[in-house]
Design a protein around this motif. Structure first.
Motif, PDB file in Angstrom:
ATOM      1  N   ARG A  78      12.083   8.571   2.068  1.00  0.00           N
ATOM      2  CA  ARG A  78      11.152   9.268   1.232  1.00  0.00           C
ATOM      3  C   ARG A  78      10.270   8.117   0.511  1.00  0.00           C
ATOM      4  O   ARG A  78       9.053   8.329   0.415  1.00  0.00           O
ATOM      5  CB  ARG A  78      11.873  10.098   0.466  1.00  0.00           C
ATOM      6  CG  ARG A  78      12.532  11.403   0.887  1.00  0.00           C
ATOM      7  CD  ARG A  78      11.562  12.237   1.736  1.00  0.00           C
ATOM      8  NE  ARG A  78      10.587  12.802   0.718  1.00  0.00           N
ATOM      9  CZ  ARG A  78      10.680  13.751  -0.179  1.00  0.00           C
ATOM     10  NH1 ARG A  78      11.737  14.292   0.005  1.00  0.00           N
ATOM     11  NH2 ARG A  78       9.577  14.147  -1.062  1.00  0.00           N
ATOM     12  N   VAL A  79      11.072   7.243   0.060  1.00  0.00           N
ATOM     13  CA  VAL A  79      10.339   6.031  -0.578  1.00  0.00           C
ATOM     14  C   VAL A  79       9.077   5.410   0.224  1.00  0.00           C
ATOM     15  O   VAL A  79       8.158   5.094  -0.306  1.00  0.00           O
ATOM     16  CB  VAL A  79      11.160   5.062  -1.338  1.00  0.00           C
ATOM     17  CG1 VAL A  79      10.466   3.707  -1.989  1.00  0.00           C
ATOM     18  CG2 VAL A  79      12.132   5.708  -2.433  1.00  0.00           C
ATOM     19  N   VAL A  91       1.565  -4.110  -9.255  1.00  0.00           N
ATOM     20  CA  VAL A  91       1.959  -2.925  -9.990  1.00  0.00           C
ATOM     21  C   VAL A  91       2.428  -1.909  -9.068  1.00  0.00           C
ATOM     22  O   VAL A  91       3.567  -1.173  -9.454  1.00  0.00           O
ATOM     23  CB  VAL A  91       0.760  -2.290 -10.633  1.00  0.00           C
ATOM     24  CG1 VAL A  91       0.991  -0.926 -11.143  1.00  0.00           C
ATOM     25  CG2 VAL A  91       0.099  -3.279 -11.689  1.00  0.00           C
ATOM     26  N   GLY A  92       2.011  -1.928  -7.702  1.00  0.00           N
ATOM     27  CA  GLY A  92       2.451  -1.147  -6.535  1.00  0.00           C
ATOM     28  C   GLY A  92       3.899  -1.511  -6.304  1.00  0.00           C
ATOM     29  O   GLY A  92       4.812  -0.627  -6.282  1.00  0.00           O
ATOM     30  N   ASN A  93       4.201  -2.647  -6.504  1.00  0.00           N
ATOM     31  CA  ASN A  93       5.657  -3.242  -6.301  1.00  0.00           C
ATOM     32  C   ASN A  93       6.664  -2.854  -7.229  1.00  0.00           C
ATOM     33  O   ASN A  93       7.700  -2.229  -7.156  1.00  0.00           O
ATOM     34  CB  ASN A  93       5.733  -4.486  -6.043  1.00  0.00           C
ATOM     35  CG  ASN A  93       4.968  -4.975  -4.666  1.00  0.00           C
ATOM     36  OD1 ASN A  93       4.994  -4.440  -3.620  1.00  0.00           O
ATOM     37  ND2 ASN A  93       4.622  -6.307  -4.712  1.00  0.00           N
ATOM     38  N   MET A 121      -5.908   0.300  -0.463  1.00  0.00           N
ATOM     39  CA  MET A 121      -7.114  -0.134   0.196  1.00  0.00           C
ATOM     40  C   MET A 121      -8.336   0.721   0.158  1.00  0.00           C
ATOM     41  O   MET A 121      -9.521   0.088   0.234  1.00  0.00           O
ATOM     42  CB  MET A 121      -6.763   0.234   1.792  1.00  0.00           C
ATOM     43  CG  MET A 121      -5.575  -0.398   2.430  1.00  0.00           C
ATOM     44  SD  MET A 121      -6.059  -2.602   2.416  1.00  0.00           S
ATOM     45  CE  MET A 121      -5.274  -3.106   0.907  1.00  0.00           C
ATOM     46  N   GLU A 122      -7.973   2.072  -0.195  1.00  0.00           N
ATOM     47  CA  GLU A 122      -9.336   2.768  -0.723  1.00  0.00           C
ATOM     48  C   GLU A 122     -10.146   2.436  -1.724  1.00  0.00           C
ATOM     49  O   GLU A 122     -11.235   2.316  -1.876  1.00  0.00           O
ATOM     50  CB  GLU A 122      -8.853   4.136  -1.172  1.00  0.00           C
ATOM     51  CG  GLU A 122      -8.477   5.147   0.304  1.00  0.00           C
ATOM     52  CD  GLU A 122      -8.197   6.725   0.055  1.00  0.00           C
ATOM     53  OE1 GLU A 122      -8.601   7.081  -0.847  1.00  0.00           O
ATOM     54  OE2 GLU A 122      -7.104   7.001   0.641  1.00  0.00           O
ATOM     55  N   MET A 136       5.432   4.658  -0.429  1.00  0.00           N
ATOM     56  CA  MET A 136       4.933   3.305  -0.312  1.00  0.00           C
ATOM     57  C   MET A 136       3.535   3.060   0.543  1.00  0.00           C
ATOM     58  O   MET A 136       2.480   2.725   0.227  1.00  0.00           O
ATOM     59  CB  MET A 136       5.881   2.416   0.246  1.00  0.00           C
ATOM     60  CG  MET A 136       6.849   1.700  -0.732  1.00  0.00           C
ATOM     61  SD  MET A 136       8.226   0.920   0.333  1.00  0.00           S
ATOM     62  CE  MET A 136       7.144  -0.649   0.613  1.00  0.00           C
ATOM     63  N   ASN A 137       3.554   4.151   1.670  1.00  0.00           N
ATOM     64  CA  ASN A 137       2.270   4.346   2.445  1.00  0.00           C
ATOM     65  C   ASN A 137       1.243   4.819   1.892  1.00  0.00           C
ATOM     66  O   ASN A 137       0.118   4.516   2.084  1.00  0.00           O
ATOM     67  CB  ASN A 137       2.734   5.037   3.920  1.00  0.00           C
ATOM     68  CG  ASN A 137       3.828   4.445   4.572  1.00  0.00           C
ATOM     69  OD1 ASN A 137       3.719   3.251   4.782  1.00  0.00           O
ATOM     70  ND2 ASN A 137       4.680   5.268   5.618  1.00  0.00           N
ATOM     71  N   LYS A 138       1.358   5.883   0.917  1.00  0.00           N
ATOM     72  CA  LYS A 138       0.539   6.360   0.212  1.00  0.00           C
ATOM     73  C   LYS A 138      -0.027   5.404  -0.740  1.00  0.00           C
ATOM     74  O   LYS A 138      -1.173   5.312  -1.043  1.00  0.00           O
ATOM     75  CB  LYS A 138       0.975   7.611  -0.581  1.00  0.00           C
ATOM     76  CG  LYS A 138       1.323   8.931   0.338  1.00  0.00           C
ATOM     77  CD  LYS A 138       1.662  10.107  -0.351  1.00  0.00           C
ATOM     78  CE  LYS A 138       2.035  11.060   0.418  1.00  0.00           C
ATOM     79  NZ  LYS A 138       2.496  12.531  -0.315  1.00  0.00           N
TER      80      LYS A 138
END
Length: 231
Positions: free
Chosen positions: A207-208, A123-125, A220-221, A212-214
């Protein structure tokens, strides 16, 4: 007589006559018209690139301003208390990349951890791909606009030398002016459009990358909280 010799001869004649060549001032619109028909695709590329830039900046800023920490804390509280349905409703109400990504993970609770991780990452991708809409246009414009400008340079010089050949012995610098105008104007315009698109693409990409890092931190959280003991 070469073109350079003709120019020098005319300049020498003007100096002997005691008159200096007048410096012509052209408006931006006049210069645009002098570029010929190739200025039309360059103008379209510029307009579309500017639209994509501001539209993507607005979309990315909207995602970046979301309070992800508060959202993840609420998800943690719901999951530790066994309120899975409340966690799913919270994700749906958030209606953000973070919410849609965590919602997929919440729906997979109870399955092997690797399955949960893969579902969340997929989903993140997709969310990242959605944020990158229009980036291929900017990349293509950054590479293609200077090439269009170079094409204008070639066609302009072809026109200039064709006019010179037709003029024969009566050839002068004025005959060459139209073709040279087109050659130089399209070159400058192509470089400007390409530079604008390149900087826009690089800025949006950076910016993207932050988004992505967030998203990765949120993943991970979420995976860590699944392994935390309930309080």
């Amino acid at each position: 007589m070469t073109i350079l010799n003709m120019i020098l001869a005319q300049a020498a004649g003007a100096a002997q006559a005691g008159t200096a060549p007048a410096v012509a001032t052209e408006s931006l619109w006049d210069l645009t018209l002098a570029g010929g028909w190739l200025m039309i695709p360059l103008a379209l590329l510029l307009v579309v690139s500017i639209y994509i830039f501001f539209e993507r900046v607005f979309a990315i800023n909207h995602v970046g301003k979301e309070d992800n920490k508060a959202f993840m804390q609420q998800i943690r509280d719901h999951i530790h208390a066994g309120r899975i349905e409340e966690a799913q409703k919270l994700c749906q109400a958030t209606n953000s990349p973070y919410g849609r990504m965590i919602a997929k993970g919440v729906a997979r609770i109870g399955r092997p951890m690797n399955d949960v991780l893969v579902a969340v990452e997929n989903v993140g991708n997709m969310e990242v791909a959605n944020l990158e809409k229009g980036f291929s246009w900017l990349a293509t414009t950054a590479a293609g606009a200077p090439m269009i400008g170079f094409l204008g340079t070639v066609t302009g010089m072809v026109q200039a030398f064709m006019a010179l050949a037709k003029a024969g012995t009566s050839a002068n610098v004025t005959i060459l002016s139209q073709g040279i105008y087109e050659a130089l104007v399209t070159t400058v315009a192509g470089l400007i459009v390409g530079i604008v698109a390149m900087f826009a693409y690089n800025y949006l990409t950076s910016r993207v990358s932050k988004v992505m890092n967030k998203l990765e931190r949120s993943t991970m959280e979420f995976m860590d909280l699944l392994n935390e003991p309930a309080k």
